[in-house]
Design a protein around this motif. Sequence first.
Motif, PDB file in Angstrom:
ATOM      1  N   SER A  28       0.808  -1.216   0.000  1.00 44.08           N
ATOM      2  CA  SER A  28       0.000   0.000   0.000  1.00 44.08           C
ATOM      3  C   SER A  28       0.843   1.269   0.000  1.00 44.08           C
ATOM      4  N   SER A  29       2.087   1.172   0.481  1.00 42.59           N
ATOM      5  CA  SER A  29       2.922   2.366   0.625  1.00 42.59           C
ATOM      6  C   SER A  29       4.396   2.042   0.433  1.00 42.59           C
ATOM      7  N   GLY A  77      -3.209   4.410  -4.823  1.00 45.63           N
ATOM      8  CA  GLY A  77      -2.320   5.212  -5.650  1.00 45.63           C
ATOM      9  C   GLY A  77      -1.340   6.052  -4.852  1.00 45.63           C
ATOM     10  N   ILE A  78      -0.555   6.828  -5.585  1.00 46.67           N
ATOM     11  CA  ILE A  78       0.461   7.724  -5.029  1.00 46.67           C
ATOM     12  C   ILE A  78       0.259   9.084  -5.676  1.00 46.67           C
ATOM     13  N   ALA A  79       0.256  10.132  -4.878  1.00 46.75           N
ATOM     14  CA  ALA A  79       0.067  11.485  -5.391  1.00 46.75           C
ATOM     15  C   ALA A  79       1.163  11.831  -6.396  1.00 46.75           C
ATOM     16  N   GLU A  80       0.791  12.530  -7.456  1.00 41.88           N
ATOM     17  CA  GLU A  80       1.731  12.921  -8.519  1.00 41.88           C
ATOM     18  C   GLU A  80       2.994  13.557  -7.959  1.00 41.88           C
ATOM     19  N   GLU A  84       8.363  11.020  -7.540  1.00 46.29           N
ATOM     20  CA  GLU A  84       9.823  11.058  -7.645  1.00 46.29           C
ATOM     21  C   GLU A  84      10.490  10.736  -6.312  1.00 46.29           C
ATOM     22  N   LYS A  85       9.954  11.290  -5.239  1.00 48.27           N
ATOM     23  CA  LYS A  85      10.492  11.016  -3.900  1.00 48.27           C
ATOM     24  C   LYS A  85      10.377   9.525  -3.575  1.00 48.27           C
ATOM     25  N   CYS A  86       9.222   8.946  -3.845  1.00 46.35           N
ATOM     26  CA  CYS A  86       9.007   7.520  -3.600  1.00 46.35           C
ATOM     27  C   CYS A  86       9.945   6.663  -4.438  1.00 46.35           C
ATOM     28  N   LYS A  87      10.097   7.032  -5.693  1.00 52.77           N
ATOM     29  CA  LYS A  87      10.972   6.299  -6.606  1.00 52.77           C
ATOM     30  C   LYS A  87      12.419   6.315  -6.091  1.00 52.77           C
ATOM     31  N   ASN A  88      12.881   7.484  -5.649  1.00 56.03           N
ATOM     32  CA  ASN A  88      14.240   7.601  -5.105  1.00 56.03           C
ATOM     33  C   ASN A  88      14.399   6.766  -3.839  1.00 56.03           C
ATOM     34  N   LYS A 113      -5.125   7.002 -11.525  1.00 56.80           N
ATOM     35  CA  LYS A 113      -4.286   7.138 -10.328  1.00 56.80           C
ATOM     36  C   LYS A 113      -2.899   6.577 -10.599  1.00 56.80           C
ATOM     37  N   ASN A 114      -1.889   7.253 -10.015  1.00 55.14           N
ATOM     38  CA  ASN A 114      -0.498   6.833 -10.172  1.00 55.14           C
ATOM     39  C   ASN A 114      -0.140   5.739  -9.178  1.00 55.14           C
ATOM     40  N   TYR A 115       0.738   4.858  -9.608  1.00 54.36           N
ATOM     41  CA  TYR A 115       1.352   3.884  -8.701  1.00 54.36           C
ATOM     42  C   TYR A 115       2.749   3.593  -9.223  1.00 54.36           C
TER      43      TYR A 115
END
Length: 152
Positions: A28-29, A77-80, A84-88, A113-115
């Motif tokens: 989920s996160s 989903g993940i907020a737009e 980038e922060k999540c990806k890093n 929604k983004n994921y």
Amino acid sequence: MDYVQVKKNANEILKRRIAECSYIEYKSSELQLDKILKTICAYGNNYYNNDIQYLFIGIEEENTAENKAIPLLPIKGIAEGQLEKCKNNLNSLRSFLYPNVSFEVIANQFAGKNYLLIIVMRQSGGPFMVAEKAEKNKKINLKPGRYVRENF
């Protein structure tokens, strides 16, 4: 790697609400770093010999008596602005694995929604392990060792 096809396959998995299995996992996160790192390590070891393995981030699971480990729709989903922060954050997990497990972190959308999607292809050079420094890291706190997926 054909990223367009990988994204289509991932969305089809969500659309069909395919349950977690040897090559599919939902989180989920991106804050579940211990579980994500454990899954990446297990995917690297690829006990079931899959060509490609999917780890979905931003997807909650249904957990009822009738349905377990099935993606809950609509997705969280993940907020737009957080992608980038999540990806890093996810890419930083590479330093806790040895030998290096090769994986890709890809942004995708489903129903507007983004994921994020972590893709682990078939590896060579294992067995793969989680390093001791993962247990010392307060954000991860995962015991070192070799992980594999079982019971599928």
